[in-house]
Design a protein around this motif. Structure first.
Motif, PDB file in Angstrom:
ATOM      1  N   CYS A  11       0.851  -1.189   0.000  1.00 35.14           N
ATOM      2  CA  CYS A  11       0.000   0.000   0.000  1.00 35.14           C
ATOM      3  C   CYS A  11       0.883   1.234   0.000  1.00 35.14           C
ATOM      4  O   CYS A  11       1.362   1.669   1.053  1.00 35.14           O
ATOM      5  N   MET A  24      -8.438  -2.252  10.619  1.00 35.54           N
ATOM      6  CA  MET A  24      -8.681  -0.979   9.941  1.00 35.54           C
ATOM      7  C   MET A  24      -9.733  -0.240  10.760  1.00 35.54           C
ATOM      8  O   MET A  24     -10.874  -0.694  10.875  1.00 35.54           O
ATOM      9  N   ILE A  60      -4.467   0.551  10.416  1.00 36.25           N
ATOM     10  CA  ILE A  60      -4.857   1.423   9.308  1.00 36.25           C
ATOM     11  C   ILE A  60      -6.017   2.288   9.788  1.00 36.25           C
ATOM     12  O   ILE A  60      -6.880   1.815  10.532  1.00 36.25           O
ATOM     13  N   ASP A  62      -9.187   4.293   8.260  1.00 34.80           N
ATOM     14  CA  ASP A  62      -9.999   4.437   7.048  1.00 34.80           C
ATOM     15  C   ASP A  62     -10.875   5.671   7.187  1.00 34.80           C
ATOM     16  O   ASP A  62     -11.833   5.681   7.961  1.00 34.80           O
ATOM     17  N   SER A  99      -6.219   5.041   4.850  1.00 33.02           N
ATOM     18  CA  SER A  99      -7.077   4.578   3.766  1.00 33.02           C
ATOM     19  C   SER A  99      -8.158   5.626   3.539  1.00 33.02           C
ATOM     20  O   SER A  99      -8.641   6.232   4.496  1.00 33.02           O
ATOM     21  N   ASP A 101     -11.911   6.170   2.134  1.00 31.99           N
ATOM     22  CA  ASP A 101     -13.158   5.520   1.759  1.00 31.99           C
ATOM     23  C   ASP A 101     -13.925   6.478   0.859  1.00 31.99           C
ATOM     24  O   ASP A 101     -14.622   7.379   1.338  1.00 31.99           O
ATOM     25  N   ILE A 118      -4.153   3.934   0.724  1.00 28.02           N
ATOM     26  CA  ILE A 118      -5.150   2.960   0.280  1.00 28.02           C
ATOM     27  C   ILE A 118      -6.382   3.689  -0.242  1.00 28.02           C
ATOM     28  O   ILE A 118      -6.830   4.679   0.350  1.00 28.02           O
ATOM     29  N   ASN A 120     -10.238   2.817  -0.762  1.00 23.97           N
ATOM     30  CA  ASN A 120     -11.300   1.871  -0.421  1.00 23.97           C
ATOM     31  C   ASN A 120     -12.547   2.321  -1.182  1.00 23.97           C
ATOM     32  O   ASN A 120     -13.255   3.224  -0.745  1.00 23.97           O
ATOM     33  N   CYS A 139      -1.012   2.954  -4.664  1.00 17.74           N
ATOM     34  CA  CYS A 139      -1.911   2.741  -3.534  1.00 17.74           C
ATOM     35  C   CYS A 139      -2.381   1.293  -3.443  1.00 17.74           C
ATOM     36  O   CYS A 139      -2.453   0.573  -4.445  1.00 17.74           O
ATOM     37  N   CYS A 141      -5.552  -1.149  -3.029  1.00 16.78           N
ATOM     38  CA  CYS A 141      -6.884  -1.005  -3.609  1.00 16.78           C
ATOM     39  C   CYS A 141      -7.848  -2.001  -2.963  1.00 16.78           C
ATOM     40  O   CYS A 141      -7.613  -3.211  -3.025  1.00 16.78           O
ATOM     41  N   ARG A 291     -12.413  -4.350   9.418  1.00  5.68           N
ATOM     42  CA  ARG A 291     -12.723  -2.915   9.444  1.00  5.68           C
ATOM     43  C   ARG A 291     -13.787  -2.693  10.503  1.00  5.68           C
ATOM     44  O   ARG A 291     -14.908  -3.194  10.374  1.00  5.68           O
TER      45      ARG A 291
END
Length: 484
Positions: A11, A24, A60, A62, A99, A101, A118, A120, A139, A141, A291
Motif C-alpha cells: 500500500c 482498519m 490502518i 480508514d 485509507s 473511503d 489505500i 477503499n 496505492c 486497492c 474494518r
C-alpha cells in the motif's frame, strides 16, 4: 489449496504484513453515518480519534467523508474533500497508514498526493477514472461488491427475511414479503457466491490489466450493501472460498444490520461484541483485515483469539537503561521480569555498557539489550514492559516537576525497539523505534547478540547512522548482565 495467510499487502510506501490479523479503524468525518455520524465531523476531533485508534490497536485508519447508509444523501467531491483532506493530511504527517473511503476519483487522487496509502472504493473500481488513479499511483486497492439490485442478490431464490430498521426508535422488525414457500433456513450459496466472487474477480482483473500489481489488491464482499441478512450470512460462511481467490480479504461487518439480526442486538452501538465474533469467524477462515468502529474492543478479542489459537512466535529486541542505584542489577532484574511475561521469553541479553547521557538525561546511563521471542501483540507486550518499569520503581515524566521532564533519574527504562514483521505508529508505541538507528547505546549492545546488527537492521528497513553521528555513545563495558 487454501492459503491461510499472505506475506504482505503493498500500500503505497507501506508493506503491511498479513501474517497476523490487521485492524482498519473506521473514521467517519460525516454528519449522517449510521453508527457514528457527527461525532468526528470536526477535523480536530477526527484527527484525535484517529490517533487514539492507533493506540487502541488499529493498523490502518480508514477516513470517509460520505455516508453510504441506506437512504444516504450523496455529497459532491468538493464537499467530501473539504471534510477529509485536513484529517488525511494530519494523520499522514503523524506517520499513520491512511485509507480513503471514497467513490470519487478526484478525491482519491488528491488524498494519494497527500500521502494516503489505500483507496477503499465502495463501487469496486467500476469507474474508469478510479482505475486510472490506481494505475497512476502505488496505492493499495480495496474492491468492494455493492449489489445494485434493491431486491437482493438472489431474487429468484425464495426467502423470508426479517430486517431491522435502524431508523425506527424501538428497532422494530420489518418483515420482507414471502416470495414463495420456504423450505430452508438460508438461500442457496452457489448463485450468491457466483455473483459476488464473479464481480470481485472481474474487477481485480481490470486492475491487473491496468498495471496494478496483484499484491496491491484486496477484496471486500460488501456486507449490508443492498444485501439481506440471510445473504450476508451465506457470504460470511463462504469466506474461505473468497480467500482462495488469492487476494487479501477484508471483513467489514462492523455494526451492520445483519450483525444485529443474528445477535439480537437492536441498537447499533450495542453490536460491537457480535461484530468481534463475526470478525473472528472470518479470520478463522483466512480473512486478515477487519474494518471496525470499536477498535479497542475488537483488538482485545482478536489478540486473545490469536494468542490461544495460533503459534506465532516472533523475534524482538528490548533496549534497557538505568541511571539510579545499582544500575547493572536493575538491568538484570528487568531481564528476569521480561522473561516472566506470558507468551514471552528472553533468548539472550547483552553485556551492560556505560553510555553518555542523551535526550536531556543528566547523568551517564547503564544500557543493555535483551533479545526476546514473543507471541503477544506488540501493544500488549508494551503494556507488560511498562508494568516491569513500574515494578522497579520507575517514576514517569508525568509525575515530575515539568522542569525535570525527560531528564530525571530512572530506575529502569524499557524500550521495545523492534519486532519481526511489525510496523506501527502511535503515541504509545512506534515500531521500529524511530530513533533506533541513531542510538549507539542500542547498536553496540546488539553486537553481543548478532554478528552484524547494521546489516540486520538495514534488511528490516532501519538505517543505522555512522558511529560519529549517533547519540549516547558507549564509553565503557560494565560486565555481564546475570539474569538466569
Amino acid at each position: 489449496m487454501l492459503r491461510e495467510s499472505y506475506t504482505t499487502w503493498r500500500c503505497g510506501a507501506h508493506e503491511i504484513s498479513l501474517s497476523r490479523p490487521r485492524i482498519m479503524g473506521i473514521l467517519n468525518v460525516t454528519p449522517d453515518s449510521f453508527s457514528d455520524g457527527g461525532q468526528n465531523l470536526n477535523a480536530k476531533a477526527a484527527v484525535a480519534r484517529g490517533l487514539a485508534m492507533l493506540d487502541e490497536g488499529a493498523d490502518i485508519i480508514d477516513v470517509g467523508g460520505e455516508s453510504t447508509r441506506p437512504g444516504h444523501v450523496a455529497v459532491s467531491p468538493q464537499e467530501e474533500a473539504e471534510r477529509i483532506v485536513p484529517v488525511v493530511r494530519a494523520l499522514v504527517e503523524e506517520g499513520a497508514i491512511v485509507s480513503v473511503d471514497t467513490r470519487h476519483a478526484d478525491v482519491a487522487r488528491m488524498c494519494m498526493r497527500l500521502g494516503a496509502s489505500i483507496v477503499n472504493d465502495v463501487t469496486g473500481f467500476t469507474d474508469s477514472d478510479m482505475v486510472k488513479v490506481a494505475a497512476d499511483t502505488s496505492c493499495g486497492c480495496v474492491i468492494m461488491h455493492w449489489d445494485q439490485d434493491e431486491g437482493g442478490l438472489g431474487t429468484h431464490v425464495a426467502r423470508r427475511q426479517v430486517l431491522l430498521d435502524d431508523s425506527r426508535p424501538n428497532g422494530s422488525a420489518v418483515p420482507h414479503p414471502v416470495t414463495s414457500q420456504r423450505r430452508f433456513t438460508l438461500p442457496e450459496e452457489a448463485p450468491i457466491m457466483r455473483q459476488v466472487m464473479g464481480f470481485l474477480g472481474d474487477q481485480a482483473r481490470i486492475l491487473l490489466r491496468a498495471g496494478v500489481a496483484r499484491e496491491r489488491i484486496c477484496l471486500d464482499p460488501g456486507p449490508g450493501f443492498n444485501k439481506y441478512a440471510d445473504e450476508d450470512v451465506v457470504i460470511q460462511r463462504a469466506t474461505h472460498s473468497m480467500v482462495s481467490m488469492g487476494y487479501p480479504l477484508l471483513c467489514a461487518v462492523s455494526r451492520k444490520r445483519f450483525v444485529g439480526a443474528v445477535s439480537g442486538a437492536t441498537d447499533v452501538t450495542s453490536r460491537d461484541a457480535a461484530t468481534a465474533g463475526i470478525c473472528i469467524s472470518a479470520i478463522d477462515q483466512g480473512a486478515r483485515i477487519v474494518r471496525v468502529h470499536n477498535v479497542a474492543g475488537v483488538s482485545q478479542a482478536i489478540n486473545a483469539y490469536w494468542a490461544v489459537s495460533h503459534k506465532d512466535s516472533r523475534q524482538g529486541f528490548v533496549s534497557l537503561g538505568s541511571n539510579v542505584g545499582n544500575r547493572v542489577a536493575n538491568l538484570a532484574r528487568a531481564v528476569q521480569l521480561i522473561d516472566e511475561i506470558p507468551l514471552t521469553c528472553v533468548v539472550n541479553a547483552s553485556h551492560a555498557y556505560e553510555t553518555e547521557p542523551a535526550y536531556g538525561i543528566a547523568t551517564p546511563v547503564a544500557n543493555a539489550v535483551a533479545e526476546i521471542r514473543t507471541e503477544l501483540h506488540p501493544l500488549v507486550l508494551m503494556d507488560k514492559l511498562l508494568e516491569v518499569e513500574d515494578s522497579l520503581g520507575r517514576i514517569r515524566d508525568d509525575d515530575r516537576d515539568p522542569k525535570e521532564a525527560g531528564s530525571g533519574p530512572r530506575t529502569i527504562d524499557c524500550d521495545l525497539v523492534w519486532i519481526e514483521g511489525e510496523s506501527h505508529v502511535g503515541a504509545k508505541l512506534t515500531l521500529p523505534h524511530p530513533r533506533l538507528g541513531e542510538r549507539d547505546y542500542v547498536i553496540v549492545p546488539m553486537e553481543d547478540l548478532m554478528h552484524d546488527p547494521e546489516r540486520f537492521l538495514a534488511h528490516a528497513g532501519v538505517r543505522v547512522a555512522p558511529r560519529e553521528e549517533r547519540v549516547g555513545h558507549v564509553t565503557a563495558e560494565l560486565g555481564e548482565v546475570v539474569w538466569e
